[in-house]
Scaffold this motif. Structure first.
Motif, short mmCIF file in Angstrom:
data_model
loop_
_atom_site.label_atom_id
_atom_site.label_comp_id
_atom_site.label_asym_id
_atom_site.label_seq_id
_atom_site.Cartn_x
_atom_site.Cartn_y
_atom_site.Cartn_z
N GLU A 103 15.73 -6.58 38.99
CA GLU A 103 16.61 -7.43 39.79
C GLU A 103 18.06 -6.94 39.67
O GLU A 103 18.78 -6.84 40.67
CB GLU A 103 16.52 -8.88 39.34
CG GLU A 103 17.39 -9.82 40.17
CD GLU A 103 17.29 -11.26 39.73
OE1 GLU A 103 17.75 -12.13 40.48
OE2 GLU A 103 16.77 -11.52 38.63
N ALA A 159 10.49 0.79 38.86
CA ALA A 159 9.25 0.11 38.43
C ALA A 159 8.05 1.05 38.45
O ALA A 159 7.08 0.83 37.73
CB ALA A 159 8.98 -1.09 39.34
N LEU A 209 11.65 -8.82 45.36
CA LEU A 209 11.25 -8.43 44.01
C LEU A 209 9.74 -8.20 43.95
O LEU A 209 9.27 -7.24 43.32
CB LEU A 209 11.67 -9.53 43.02
CG LEU A 209 11.79 -9.13 41.55
CD1 LEU A 209 12.75 -7.96 41.37
CD2 LEU A 209 12.26 -10.32 40.73
N THR A 210 8.99 -9.06 44.60
CA THR A 210 7.52 -8.90 44.63
C THR A 210 7.14 -7.60 45.32
O THR A 210 6.27 -6.86 44.85
CB THR A 210 6.87 -10.10 45.35
OG1 THR A 210 7.19 -11.30 44.65
CG2 THR A 210 5.36 -9.93 45.42
N LEU A 214 7.74 -4.56 43.17
CA LEU A 214 6.83 -4.40 42.03
C LEU A 214 5.38 -4.18 42.45
O LEU A 214 4.65 -3.42 41.80
CB LEU A 214 6.91 -5.63 41.12
CG LEU A 214 8.14 -5.71 40.20
CD1 LEU A 214 8.34 -7.12 39.68
CD2 LEU A 214 7.99 -4.73 39.05
N THR A 215 4.94 -4.86 43.50
CA THR A 215 3.52 -4.81 43.86
C THR A 215 3.25 -4.23 45.25
O THR A 215 2.10 -4.17 45.67
CB THR A 215 2.90 -6.22 43.79
OG1 THR A 215 3.56 -7.06 44.74
CG2 THR A 215 3.07 -6.80 42.39
N ASP A 224 12.86 -13.48 45.94
CA ASP A 224 11.56 -13.33 45.28
C ASP A 224 10.66 -12.38 46.07
O ASP A 224 9.91 -11.60 45.48
CB ASP A 224 10.87 -14.70 45.15
CG ASP A 224 11.58 -15.60 44.14
OD1 ASP A 224 12.37 -15.06 43.34
OD2 ASP A 224 11.34 -16.82 44.16
N TRP A 241 6.16 -7.53 31.98
CA TRP A 241 6.42 -7.75 33.41
C TRP A 241 7.70 -8.56 33.61
O TRP A 241 8.52 -8.25 34.48
CB TRP A 241 5.23 -8.48 34.02
CG TRP A 241 5.22 -8.48 35.52
CD1 TRP A 241 5.78 -9.41 36.35
CD2 TRP A 241 4.61 -7.50 36.38
NE1 TRP A 241 5.56 -9.07 37.67
CE2 TRP A 241 4.84 -7.90 37.72
CE3 TRP A 241 3.90 -6.34 36.15
CZ2 TRP A 241 4.39 -7.19 38.80
CZ3 TRP A 241 3.43 -5.62 37.25
CH2 TRP A 241 3.68 -6.03 38.54
N SER A 242 7.86 -9.61 32.79
CA SER A 242 9.05 -10.45 32.90
C SER A 242 10.32 -9.64 32.61
O SER A 242 11.33 -9.77 33.32
CB SER A 242 8.95 -11.62 31.92
OG SER A 242 10.12 -12.39 31.93
N GLN A 250 10.67 -6.41 32.94
CA GLN A 250 10.87 -5.45 34.03
C GLN A 250 11.45 -6.13 35.26
O GLN A 250 12.28 -5.57 35.97
CB GLN A 250 9.54 -4.78 34.38
CG GLN A 250 9.63 -3.70 35.46
CD GLN A 250 10.48 -2.53 35.00
OE1 GLN A 250 10.34 -2.04 33.90
NE2 GLN A 250 11.38 -2.08 35.86
N GLU A 251 11.02 -7.35 35.53
CA GLU A 251 11.56 -8.10 36.66
C GLU A 251 13.08 -8.28 36.53
O GLU A 251 13.83 -8.10 37.48
CB GLU A 251 10.89 -9.48 36.76
CG GLU A 251 9.55 -9.48 37.47
CD GLU A 251 9.03 -10.89 37.67
OE1 GLU A 251 9.43 -11.78 36.88
OE2 GLU A 251 8.23 -11.11 38.58
N LYS A 252 13.52 -8.66 35.32
CA LYS A 252 14.95 -8.87 35.09
C LYS A 252 15.74 -7.57 35.28
O LYS A 252 16.79 -7.56 35.92
CB LYS A 252 15.17 -9.43 33.69
CG LYS A 252 14.62 -10.83 33.49
CD LYS A 252 14.81 -11.29 32.05
CE LYS A 252 14.20 -12.68 31.84
NZ LYS A 252 14.31 -13.12 30.43
#
Length: 698
Positions: A176, A123, A110-111, A114-115, A107, A168-169, A171-173
């Motif tokens: 990953e 991203a 991934l965070t 993205l951020t 996590d 966002w969800s 893009q997360e998938k």
């Protein structure tokens, strides 16, 4: 009661009849649909422990089709279906490998991707786009995430937060998966490295060039009549390189007749007459009445200035004629375009307008008063009000209704007003202000009428009757091919298997692949037709291949035969010229050829003017010392004698890191098998997707 008693007495017989009927139904469906009732009937493809299930396949296929549609792209559904199968199977194989190797994305990773200050490249584009669309002060992942959690903080509607969460969800998938793949590929690339011997060998191969004098005698100099050549020679060559013809899945060799459904000569003549009649009628009747009742003519109208007409022929014809003139504007193959000059009017070329629309309940009259008092359109924007300021538009464009056109044409420049119109039975209001208005200009109304010549029903009937008769009278694969030319047909060949996207260039033909794969050697299909009625096809099953593509296959037999024949001729040349001389000039005289000169590097794919694929000759040259005479040697297309006149070595010093890197780039992962093939290993892909296609021709 007697009737009930009879039923009871015959219940055992009825039970047997029902069971037999059910078995017949199940067996019939099993045989016709190809689906198995044992094992996994929902499995579309399998490789080892990786499977693609029908529900996932269907969902991904629908998503891929919708995405292509949104992009304005078109791909055959047959091709798309196999792309989806391959993509899903690859994902499953990789997912299994990630699990075995313990590769994960945390996590925190991934965070950060993205951020963080340096977002992942995949991203970054999304973040930049969303930040721009939302008008955020910073184009960062942190800012987008904050806007998603607190839309009101950025003066965004609440629903924007929900929409952002979905994006966002998703893009997360995707991210990953990309990061998992990146880790896996980094690990895989690390397996492909070099050692000092690799680097030095690559340096020697590329740094050394031999200047060669040589004589070649080509196999074409030997007549076919001068050699003994049989099918056994072709088979022997095939056996020597059998692994090159190993099949990934069972294949079916087919012959097929492809008949495009095209307009006949009579159809073309009838179409020419129809177009001429239409032009005459358009010239003598109002508007486009002459073609209104004929659905083959597709009419579209446009109103534009003369300078706005880009087609020079159309522009010149309108300028030279009066309204009512019709003519053939263009013909391209079976497509005709007729043009008719309908009318001339005067209208406003364009206006500059500002417009404001608001949610139900907002007082537009009050807003008009504020704007006329000096407020700007932009200052009124909020969750319930949206405006656009200073837009140039033509009042003659398609889509502006008559009420709006008249209101904007006659409105007082600079004064905001509310206009209410009825759209689909509902009153719709908007606030307008005309900022500028160009002077009226002359508009030309033009109709273009498109007509495409389609094959008539009679033509389709004639084509289908002829092909149906042919396959009926030639019901074996041998007859199918033997008698085609006399009947006016051309026989084509192809190999198809469970993963084939179609037959030859026949569009949407995967269902015909299913027929070929599921039928026995020697069988001929009935006359078949695609869903668009664009072609007819008939198929003959020539052979069935399991592990290897045999030497008899038409797709490889001609090439194998040519190579085997050249090999026999080269053997004869070797026997004829071996020991005939002791030097180059002696062999040149004996062979009736000239001494040629050239440079040879072992890494060059083409050997002098001998050709490609001459690895034996090339390797021998590379290993020969200066001044040494060699030959004759047998190649793929003849014989050769040569002498190394000089050896040049590159002055550049050996650098292990440099040449090691070059070696890795040439022979490493990029030039090896794909990662998917490596993951498959000895496993084969069992593609069962044909099972989910409806059978044809039965």
């Amino acid at each position: 009661m007697a009737t009930l008693e009879k039923i009871r007495n015959k219940s055992a017989l009825l039970f047997i009849i029902i069971i037999v009927a059910l078995l017949a139904f199940i067996l019939g469906d099993f045989l016709t649909s190809g689906r198995t009732y044992f094992g996994h009937p929902g499995t579309v493809a399998q490789a080892g422990d990786a499977t693609v299930e029908h529900q996932d396949y269907q969902t991904r296929l629908t998503q891929a089709g919708e995405q292509l549609c949104q992009q304005g792209r078109e791909i055959s559904n047959d091709v798309l279906s196999q792309q989806v199968v391959q993509a899903l199977l690859t994902e499953k194989l990789l997912k299994n490998e990630y699990s075995k190797l313990g590769i994960t994305v945390t996590d925190a990773e991934l965070t950060e991707a993205l951020t963080g200050e340096n977002p992942h490249p995949q991203a970054a584009q999304m973040i930049q786009y969303l930040a721009m669309q939302l008008g955020l002060p910073e184009a960062t992942g942190a800012a987008v995430f904050d806007a998603m959690q607190n839309p009101a903080k950025y003066n965004l509607p609440t629903q924007v937060g929900d929409e952002l969460r979905q994006i966002w969800s998703s893009q997360e998938k995707e991210l990953e998966q990309a990061m998992l793949n990146q880790k896996f590929m980094s690990l895989l690339v690390g397996l492909y490295t070099y050692n000092k011997l690799d680097a030095k060998s690559f340096y020697d191969d590329n740094a050394t060039t031999r200047e060669v004098a040589y004589v070649v005698k080509d196999a074409s100099s030997v007549s076919d009549d001068d050699i003994e050549f049989t099918d056994a020679d072709i088979k022997a060559l095939w056996e020597s390189e059998k692994q090159n013809y190993k099949l990934d899945e069972p294949m079916t060799e087919i012959n097929y007749i492809y008949v495009p459904v095209e307009p006949s000569r009579d159809d073309l003549m009838a179409a020419q007459q129809a177009v001429e009649n239409a032009i005459h009628g358009l010239r003598t009747t109002p508007g486009t009445d002459a073609v209104a009742s004929d659905s083959r003519f597709v009419v579209s109208t446009a109103k534009t200035t003369l300078s706005g007409i880009t087609n020079a022929r159309l522009r010149d014809s309108i300028a030279a004629h009066e309204p009512g003139y019709a003519f053939l504007l263009n013909r391209n193959g079976n497509d005709y375009t007729i043009a008719k000059y309908l009318d001339t009017t005067t209208g406003i070329d364009s206006i500059n307008v500002s417009v404001l629309r608001a949610a139900e309940g907002v007082d537009l009259d009050a807003l008009a008063t504020r704007i006329n008092g000096g407020a700007s359109f932009a200052s009124l924007n909020n969750d319930s009000i949206q405006s656009q300021d200073s837009i140039w538009t033509s009042l003659e464009v398609v889509g502006i209704d008559e009420t709006t056109r008249n209101a904007l044409a006659n409105a007082t420049v600079g004064s905001a007003f509310v206009l209410t119109d009825t759209i689909q039975g509902q009153p719709v209001s908007a606030l307008y202000r005309v900022n500028r208005r160009h002077a009226p200009v002359k508009y030309y109304e033009v109709a273009t009428i498109d007509y495409t010549v389609d094959p008539s029903q009679q033509t389709l009937t004639d084509l289908t009757t002829a092909l149906r008769s042919y396959v009926s009278n030639n019901s074996s694969a041998e007859e199918f091919a033997k008698n085609a030319t006399e009947a006016g047909y051309s026989v084509l060949s192809d190999q198809v298997g469970p993963s084939s996207t179609g037959i030859g260039n026949a569009r949407d033909s995967r269902k015909f692949v299913k027929w070929a794969v599921e039928n026995d050697k020697g069988k001929v299909s009935p006359m078949l037709q695609d869903d668009r009625q664009s072609y007819l096809i008939a198929i003959a099953v020539v052979d069935k291949y399991d592990k290897y593509l045999p030497w008899t296959s038409p797709s490889i037999n001609p090439q194998l035969a040519a190579r085997a024949r050249n090999n026999k001729k080269a053997e004869k040349l070797m026997a004829d010229y071996a020991g005939k001389a002791n030097d180059l000039q002696g062999y040149a005289t004996a062979m009736g050829a000239e001494v040629q000169h050239g440079n040879v590097n072992i890494t060059t794919p083409v050997l002098l003017n001998v050709g490609m694929g001459e690895s034996l000759l090339q390797g021998t040259v590379a290993a020969t010392e200066k001044g040494k005479f060699v030959g004759p040697l047998k190649g793929n297309r003849g014989i050769m004698v040569f002498e190394v006149e000089n050896i040049n070595t590159e002055s550049r010093p050996f650098d292990e890191a440099d040449y090691g890197q070059r070696f890795a780039q040439t022979f490493g992962l990029a030039r090896s098998q794909s990662p998917v093939n490596l993951l498959l290993g000895k496993e084969k892909v069992d593609n069962r997707s044909l099972n989910f296609i409806q059978a044809v021709g039965e």
